[in-house]
Design a protein around this motif. Structure first.
Motif, PDB file in Angstrom:
ATOM      1  N   LYS A  40      33.470  37.659  51.594  1.00  0.00           N
ATOM      2  CA  LYS A  40      32.818  38.733  52.364  1.00  0.00           C
ATOM      3  C   LYS A  40      33.774  39.684  53.069  1.00  0.00           C
ATOM      4  N   LEU A  41      34.927  39.178  53.519  1.00  0.00           N
ATOM      5  CA  LEU A  41      35.779  40.008  54.397  1.00  0.00           C
ATOM      6  C   LEU A  41      36.925  40.708  53.665  1.00  0.00           C
ATOM      7  N   VAL A  42      37.485  40.040  52.658  1.00  0.00           N
ATOM      8  CA  VAL A  42      38.695  40.570  51.997  1.00  0.00           C
ATOM      9  C   VAL A  42      38.486  42.005  51.502  1.00  0.00           C
ATOM     10  N   LYS A  43      37.291  42.301  51.038  1.00  0.00           N
ATOM     11  CA  LYS A  43      37.041  43.623  50.447  1.00  0.00           C
ATOM     12  C   LYS A  43      37.171  44.760  51.471  1.00  0.00           C
ATOM     13  N   THR A  74      51.771  31.941  51.668  1.00  0.00           N
ATOM     14  CA  THR A  74      51.597  31.511  50.267  1.00  0.00           C
ATOM     15  C   THR A  74      50.423  30.533  50.101  1.00  0.00           C
ATOM     16  N   LEU A  75      50.163  29.702  51.117  1.00  0.00           N
ATOM     17  CA  LEU A  75      49.046  28.755  51.001  1.00  0.00           C
ATOM     18  C   LEU A  75      47.719  29.503  50.996  1.00  0.00           C
ATOM     19  N   GLU A  76      47.603  30.466  51.911  1.00  0.00           N
ATOM     20  CA  GLU A  76      46.370  31.254  51.986  1.00  0.00           C
ATOM     21  C   GLU A  76      46.199  32.124  50.737  1.00  0.00           C
ATOM     22  N   ALA A  77      47.323  32.651  50.242  1.00  0.00           N
ATOM     23  CA  ALA A  77      47.259  33.500  49.041  1.00  0.00           C
ATOM     24  C   ALA A  77      46.821  32.676  47.829  1.00  0.00           C
ATOM     25  N   ALA A  78      47.324  31.451  47.711  1.00  0.00           N
ATOM     26  CA  ALA A  78      46.939  30.593  46.573  1.00  0.00           C
ATOM     27  C   ALA A  78      45.439  30.314  46.630  1.00  0.00           C
ATOM     28  N   TYR A  79      44.945  30.068  47.839  1.00  0.00           N
ATOM     29  CA  TYR A  79      43.498  29.830  47.999  1.00  0.00           C
ATOM     30  C   TYR A  79      42.708  31.076  47.586  1.00  0.00           C
ATOM     31  N   LEU A  80      43.110  32.234  48.110  1.00  0.00           N
ATOM     32  CA  LEU A  80      42.357  33.462  47.837  1.00  0.00           C
ATOM     33  C   LEU A  80      42.417  33.834  46.356  1.00  0.00           C
ATOM     34  N   ALA A  81      43.570  33.595  45.737  1.00  0.00           N
ATOM     35  CA  ALA A  81      43.756  33.986  44.338  1.00  0.00           C
ATOM     36  C   ALA A  81      43.270  32.915  43.374  1.00  0.00           C
ATOM     37  N   ASP A  82      42.879  31.768  43.929  1.00  0.00           N
ATOM     38  CA  ASP A  82      42.392  30.679  43.094  1.00  0.00           C
ATOM     39  C   ASP A  82      43.453  30.203  42.107  1.00  0.00           C
ATOM     40  N   ILE A  83      44.665  30.032  42.585  1.00  0.00           N
ATOM     41  CA  ILE A  83      45.714  29.452  41.744  1.00  0.00           C
ATOM     42  C   ILE A  83      46.250  28.206  42.465  1.00  0.00           C
ATOM     43  N   PRO A  84      46.737  27.216  41.701  1.00  0.00           N
ATOM     44  CA  PRO A  84      47.048  25.923  42.323  1.00  0.00           C
ATOM     45  C   PRO A  84      48.141  25.998  43.399  1.00  0.00           C
ATOM     46  N   LYS A 118      55.038  29.186  44.018  1.00  0.00           N
ATOM     47  CA  LYS A 118      56.405  28.668  44.180  1.00  0.00           C
ATOM     48  C   LYS A 118      57.476  29.700  43.844  1.00  0.00           C
ATOM     49  N   THR A 119      57.104  30.772  43.178  1.00  0.00           N
ATOM     50  CA  THR A 119      58.092  31.766  42.732  1.00  0.00           C
ATOM     51  C   THR A 119      57.572  33.177  43.048  1.00  0.00           C
ATOM     52  N   ILE A 120      58.488  34.148  42.896  1.00  0.00           N
ATOM     53  CA  ILE A 120      58.076  35.543  43.088  1.00  0.00           C
ATOM     54  C   ILE A 120      57.004  35.933  42.072  1.00  0.00           C
ATOM     55  N   ASP A 121      57.138  35.417  40.851  1.00  0.00           N
ATOM     56  CA  ASP A 121      56.120  35.740  39.844  1.00  0.00           C
ATOM     57  C   ASP A 121      54.745  35.209  40.264  1.00  0.00           C
ATOM     58  N   ASP A 122      54.727  34.011  40.863  1.00  0.00           N
ATOM     59  CA  ASP A 122      53.443  33.478  41.374  1.00  0.00           C
ATOM     60  C   ASP A 122      52.892  34.415  42.453  1.00  0.00           C
ATOM     61  N   ILE A 123      53.780  34.899  43.318  1.00  0.00           N
ATOM     62  CA  ILE A 123      53.341  35.812  44.386  1.00  0.00           C
ATOM     63  C   ILE A 123      52.720  37.065  43.776  1.00  0.00           C
ATOM     64  N   LYS A 124      53.391  37.598  42.746  1.00  0.00           N
ATOM     65  CA  LYS A 124      52.879  38.827  42.118  1.00  0.00           C
ATOM     66  C   LYS A 124      51.503  38.584  41.488  1.00  0.00           C
ATOM     67  N   THR A 125      51.351  37.439  40.825  1.00  0.00           N
ATOM     68  CA  THR A 125      50.052  37.098  40.216  1.00  0.00           C
ATOM     69  C   THR A 125      48.977  37.041  41.301  1.00  0.00           C
ATOM     70  N   ALA A 126      49.317  36.387  42.421  1.00  0.00           N
ATOM     71  CA  ALA A 126      48.335  36.259  43.505  1.00  0.00           C
ATOM     72  C   ALA A 126      47.979  37.635  44.066  1.00  0.00           C
ATOM     73  N   CYS A 127      48.986  38.499  44.215  1.00  0.00           N
ATOM     74  CA  CYS A 127      48.734  39.856  44.735  1.00  0.00           C
ATOM     75  C   CYS A 127      47.696  40.567  43.880  1.00  0.00           C
ATOM     76  N   VAL A 128      47.864  40.499  42.565  1.00  0.00           N
ATOM     77  CA  VAL A 128      46.954  41.204  41.664  1.00  0.00           C
ATOM     78  C   VAL A 128      45.544  40.629  41.795  1.00  0.00           C
ATOM     79  N   LYS A 129      45.457  39.298  41.872  1.00  0.00           N
ATOM     80  CA  LYS A 129      44.123  38.668  41.970  1.00  0.00           C
ATOM     81  C   LYS A 129      43.436  39.004  43.294  1.00  0.00           C
ATOM     82  N   ILE A 130      44.218  39.078  44.366  1.00  0.00           N
ATOM     83  CA  ILE A 130      43.610  39.402  45.671  1.00  0.00           C
ATOM     84  C   ILE A 130      43.218  40.886  45.698  1.00  0.00           C
ATOM     85  N   HIS A 131      43.986  41.709  45.007  1.00  0.00           N
ATOM     86  CA  HIS A 131      43.612  43.124  44.872  1.00  0.00           C
ATOM     87  C   HIS A 131      42.265  43.238  44.160  1.00  0.00           C
TER      88      HIS A 131
END
Ligand code: PXL
Length: 267
Positions: free
Chosen positions: A130-133, A142-152, A155-168
């Motif tokens: 409801k709120l992220v939008k 990183t823990l909150e980002a993994a939850y929001l992006a639904d990834i396990p 651990k790496t910059i590439d994981d961060i980038k993936t999470a960024c795109v999913k949260i976007h």
């Protein structure tokens, strides 16, 4: 005469003064932005064990506080911190709609230092759905980002980038993920994704520092910069410089914890 900029934080009180609305107000003040609060919970720490007790403020009392500000003062920016229930997340969403708040920074506080599991699952779920939008900027660790992006895990910059795109994709306009000290490497990285490009700020991990309140202070600094009309890229850079000095000059509070130094740039 320069303009006086104002920012609202909807956040909890950290009695020990390093995180929560205490960190937000100290940061706003350092950045010459007038701070206002709607208090959501009071966190008290056990002096023998430093375990956290959380005392929620009644929803109707939080609503009255938000009405005080939304109904008569126009903040130039606002941020959220600890929102302890799904009902409170809904109140925040309704208030954003009702008062047309702008420059909205969501710090999706779901974990606390030392507690690496999601504290209140129903509140976390409401933040995600409801709120992220509504976020002009969201600042998960990183823990909150993994939850929001639904990834396990992240651990790496590439994981961060993936999470960024999913949260976007959830609707947040800009995403800043802070690796903090949770990365296994010698470096820590903050990554800004503006929906098109990534800006990566990499710095060596510091030793002998305290970083309690770093997450809250970081999102408060971004909020203050946006209140003053900065672009997200300038806000990111100014916040990096502010936090670097705050962390380098952090100090011990007791045998359990220490705080970042908000006035470090004035020393
Ligand atoms: O750092 C997360 C945080 C946010 N808000 C409050 C807190 C804490 C951590 O202790 O107490 C009120």
């Amino acid at each position: 005469m320069s303009e006086n900029f104002k920012a609202l934080t909807i956040a909890g009180s950290d009695t020990s003064g390093s995180a929560g609305m205490e960190a937000d107000l100290k940061t706003f003040e350092e950045m010459k932005v007038y701070g206002m609060t709607a208090l959501t919970v009071i966190v008290a720490q056990n002096p023998q064990t430093w375990s956290h007790d959380i005392f929620p403020i009644e929803l109707s009392t939080i609503e009255k506080q938000i009405d005080t500000i939304g109904g008569s003062i126009t903040p130039d920016a606002m941020k959220t911190g600890m929102l302890g229930s799904a009902a409170l997340v809904e109140l925040v969403v309704n208030s954003i709609e009702k008062y047309k708040f702008k420059n909205i920074v969501i710090d999706p506080v779901m974990v606390c230092k030392g507690i690496d599991t999601i504290m209140v699952p129903e509140a976390a779920a409401a933040i995600k759905t409801k709120l992220v939008k509504y976020a002009d900027v969201i600042t998960p660790n990183t823990l909150e980002a993994a939850y929001l992006a639904d990834i396990p895990s992240i651990k790496t910059i590439d994981d961060i980038k993936t999470a960024c795109v999913k949260i976007h994709e959830l609707g947040a306009k800009n995403i800043i993920i802070k690796s903090g000290s949770r990365f296994a490497s010698d470096d820590m990285s903050d990554v800004l994704f503006d929906g098109h490009d990534f800006l990566i700020e990499q710095k060596p991990k510091l030793s002998n520092i305290y970083n309690s309140g770093a997450g809250c202070s970081f999102s408060a600094a971004i909020t203050a910069c946006l209140a003053k009309g900065a672009t997200i890229h300038d806000a990111f850079k100014t916040t990096q410089a502010f936090m670097q000095e705050a962390v380098v000059n952090s100090f011990k509070l007791n045998k359990f914890t220490g705080a970042v130094c908000h006035w470090a740039l004035r020393k």
